[in-house]
Structure formats: structure tokens, C-alpha cells
Design an enzyme around this catalytic site. Structure first.
Site, PDB file in Angstrom:
ATOM      1  N   HIS A 168      20.532  21.895   0.365  1.00  0.00           N
ATOM      2  CA  HIS A 168      20.614  23.073  -0.494  1.00  0.00           C
ATOM      3  C   HIS A 168      21.844  22.913  -1.382  1.00  0.00           C
ATOM      4  CE1 HIS A 168      19.867  27.303  -1.642  1.00  0.00           C
ATOM      5  NE2 HIS A 168      21.179  27.293  -1.864  1.00  0.00           N
ATOM      6  N   CYS A 169      21.640  22.952  -2.681  1.00  0.00           N
ATOM      7  CA  CYS A 169      22.735  22.746  -3.633  1.00  0.00           C
ATOM      8  C   CYS A 169      23.106  24.075  -4.275  1.00  0.00           C
ATOM      9  CB  CYS A 169      22.329  21.747  -4.711  1.00  0.00           C
ATOM     10  SG  CYS A 169      23.623  21.467  -5.950  1.00  0.00           S
ATOM     11  N   PRO A 170      24.316  24.571  -4.044  1.00  0.00           N
ATOM     12  CA  PRO A 170      24.702  25.850  -4.669  1.00  0.00           C
ATOM     13  C   PRO A 170      24.841  25.746  -6.179  1.00  0.00           C
ATOM     14  CG  PRO A 170      26.571  24.838  -3.535  1.00  0.00           C
ATOM     15  CD  PRO A 170      25.371  24.034  -3.171  1.00  0.00           C
ATOM     16  N   ASN A 173      21.632  26.543  -7.284  1.00  0.00           N
ATOM     17  CA  ASN A 173      21.146  27.733  -6.584  1.00  0.00           C
ATOM     18  C   ASN A 173      19.733  27.532  -6.052  1.00  0.00           C
ATOM     19  OD1 ASN A 173      21.218  30.430  -5.629  1.00  0.00           O
ATOM     20  ND2 ASN A 173      20.211  31.179  -7.476  1.00  0.00           N
ATOM     21  N   ASN A 174      19.520  26.395  -5.413  1.00  0.00           N
ATOM     22  CA  ASN A 174      18.186  26.109  -4.898  1.00  0.00           C
ATOM     23  C   ASN A 174      18.262  24.929  -3.944  1.00  0.00           C
ATOM     24  OD1 ASN A 174      15.449  26.384  -4.563  1.00  0.00           O
ATOM     25  ND2 ASN A 174      14.878  25.679  -6.603  1.00  0.00           N
TER      26      ASN A 174
END
Length: 327
Positions: A168-170, A173-174
Site C-alpha cells: 500500500h503506497c500512501p 493513496n492506494n
């Protein structure tokens, strides 16, 4: 949890087969299991995906602001005051084109369903509709109550199980999964390219200003010009290193057919791996072409109609491991 029989490797395929036979018995909208409030989706006509996570939204906004800051310094500090018109046009066109593709890739990575498994479909009726063979085993996610296909993992931020979830990559945002990995790879590539391009232009601008009068090489005052260029240099160097590493990591994951979370959990060798070039073609949506470098082609933000097949209403089963009884 141990099981004497092998796990069902393609639950989604069974769901698609079942979906073909459910066309005449489709349930009404109010009978379907509701969509999670944590994920904003639409019908198959619009198919928008967005995660309502405060940290992710802030990081995504910061990403856009940093790119816009680089645009401002490149255009108004370095290119527009330049006396060389051809230099300004060539570099301005190149930088803005790369920045546009970077932001477009970011938007597609953020607003594309990464491969979410339908939530709340772990019902007896739904499992029966999969038409699984006797002796096959399916697994239920205890957190989102969905039937998990192989290589799917639960994301605590998206609150969904994601097929081939890498991480999950902030910043986007996904989650990065099987449906949006191409856009994430393109995002890291274009950010690395504009960072490198900005660093090269900063070096040339410093050399030009040292040889000439500082008051003539920029419309800003010399102290302001130096501060703006140093900040851009720091930003460019930081993101060049970060995105280059991420780009290499993602390409390696695609070529080895092994996601980051699978490597972390030691889940290697539990599936039939595909060759590197075949995996690249699958991730980028077809044979090699210029479309591989475009965030507007290849995989689509629009979900296929099969993702909206009605799930038979029923109570969620309690078991986390369901074995189809032998007959």
C-alpha cells in the site's frame, strides 16, 4: 491452518463461470451485499475508485504540490528569463511533457481499482454458485468476509483483499495490485526522469549565473533565486533516488512474478511462475509498444461487467477454511 487438499487457485474464474449462468436470475439491487463505505466506487458505467484515507490524501496532495513547485522553478526561474529561446522551448516542452505524464500516471494509479476482491461474499449461496469440484478448498478472509483467491492479501488501509497486492503506497493513496501496477511503475519512472532533468537544468543555470550577472539570470533577486534552486536541487535528488529504487523494485517484482508482500512473508514458489517477458506483457497490457509508456492506454479504470455480478444474499459463514465435501 492445514488442509489435506490443495487450495482452489482461481476462485475468480469460477465466479466468472457462475456469472454467465446467473444472468436470468439476477437479484434486485436491494438484495445485493452493500459496497464498503471505506471505498468509493460507482457502477460499471463510471467505475471510479478512491480510498478515503486522511494520510494517503495528504501524501497525494503533497506529491502534486512538489511537482507544481518544480514546474514553477523550472519555468519562472530558469527557462523564461533565459536569453536562449531554443534552449527554453526544448527544455520547457520536455519537462512539461514528462510532468504531465507523471501526474496522469499518479491519477490513474490512485483512481484505479488495484484488484479488490468483492467484499462480504463468503456466503454458502455464493460458494455454491462457484461450482467448485469436490475436495477443493477456499479460504475466507476474517476481516472483510470475502472469499480469497490465491495471491490475494488483505490491506488494512483499503479494508479489502487485493489480488497480487505488492504494497500500500500512501503517495498514490492506494494499494499497488494487479490492475494498477503499470500506472505505479510509470509514475515512478516519470518522476525519476523529471527529477533528473531538473537537476541537470539547475547545474547549467548555476554555471550560467556564475559566469554572468546574477541580477540578469533570473527575474527574482539573487538570494531568492539561490534558495529556490537549492530547494529544487534537494527535492530532485531525493525523489530521483527514491523513485529510481521503487522503479527497479517494481520491475524486478514483475519479472520474478513475486510481489513485495509475498517476498516479505516468504510465500515464494507456491504458484507456477511465468517467464519475465510474459509477466511484463501481462502487467503492461499486451505486446511491447509505445503504449507501455502511456498512462492512457493498456489497463482501464473501467471495471469489467463481471465484477458487478450480484452475489446471492445469505449469512456469512463462520469457518475460515471451507472444503467442498467429497461425494
Amino acid at each position: 491452518m492445514k488442509s489435506p487438499v490443495r487450495r482452489c487457485r482461481d476462485v475468480e474464474q469460477g465466479r466468472n463461470q457462475a456469472g454467465a449462468g446467473m444472468g436470468t436470475t439476477c437479484l434486485q439491487a436491494d438484495q445485493r451485499i452493500p459496497i464498503s463505505k471505506d471505498v468509493i466506487t460507482a457502477s460499471s458505467t463510471s467505475a471510479m475508485w478512491f480510498i478515503r484515507d486522511a494520510c494517503g490524501i495528504v501524501c497525494a496532495v503533497i506529491t502534486w504540490l512538489l511537482v507544481l513547485y518544480a514546474e514553477f522553478v523550472v519555468l519562472f526561474v530558469m527557462l523564461l528569463p533565459s536569453k536562449n529561446l531554443i534552449y527554453s522551448i526544448v527544455n520547457g516542452t520536455l519537462f512539461n511533457t514528462l510532468a504531465f505524464f507523471a501526474l496522469a500516471s499518479h491519477l490513474r494509479a490512485m483512481c484505479t481499482d488495484p484488484g479488490a476482491v468483492p467484499k462480504g461474499n463468503a456466503t454458502k449461496e455464493y460458494i455454491e454458485s462457484l461450482q467448485l469440484k469436490p475436495g477443493q478448498v477456499v479460504y475466507k478472509c476474517p476481516k472483510c468476509c470475502s472469499i480469497k483467491p490465491d495471491r490475494a492479501h488483505h490491506c488494512s488501509v483499503c479494508k479489502r483483499c487485493i489480488r497480487k497486492m505488492d504494497h500500500h503506497c500512501p503517495w498514490v493513496n492506494n494499494c499497488v495490485g494487479e490492475n494498477n501496477q503499470k500506472y505505479f511503475v510509470l509514475f515512478t519512472m516519470y518522476i525519476a526522469l523529471i527529477s533528473l532533468h531538473a537537476l541537470v537544468m539547475v547545474v547549467f543555470h548555476f554555471l550560467y549565473c556564475f559566469e554572468d550577472d546574477w541580477t540578469k539570470c533570473s527575474t527574482f533577486s539573487p538570494p531568492a533565486t539561490v534558495i529556490l534552486l537549492i530547494l529544487l536541487c534537494f527535492e530532485g535528488l531525493l525523489f530521483l533516488i527514491f523513485t529510481s529504487v521503487m522503479f527497479g523494485t517494481q520491475v524486478h517484482s514483475i519479472c520474478t512474478d513475486e510481489t513485495g508482500i509475498e517476498r516479505l512473508k516468504g510465500e515464494t514458489g507456491k504458484w507456477g511462475k511465468v517467464p519475465c517477458w510474459e509477466a511484463m506483457q501481462t502487467a503492461f497490457g499486451g505486446p511491447f509498444s509505445l503504449s507501455w509508456c502511456s498512462p492512457f492506454t493498456g489497463l482501464s479504470c473501467r471495471e469489467s461487467p463481471q465484477d458487478h455480478v450480484a452475489v446471492p444474499q445469505g449469512d456469512i459463514i463462520e469457518e475460515d477454511v471451507i472444503e467442498i465435501p467429497l461425494t
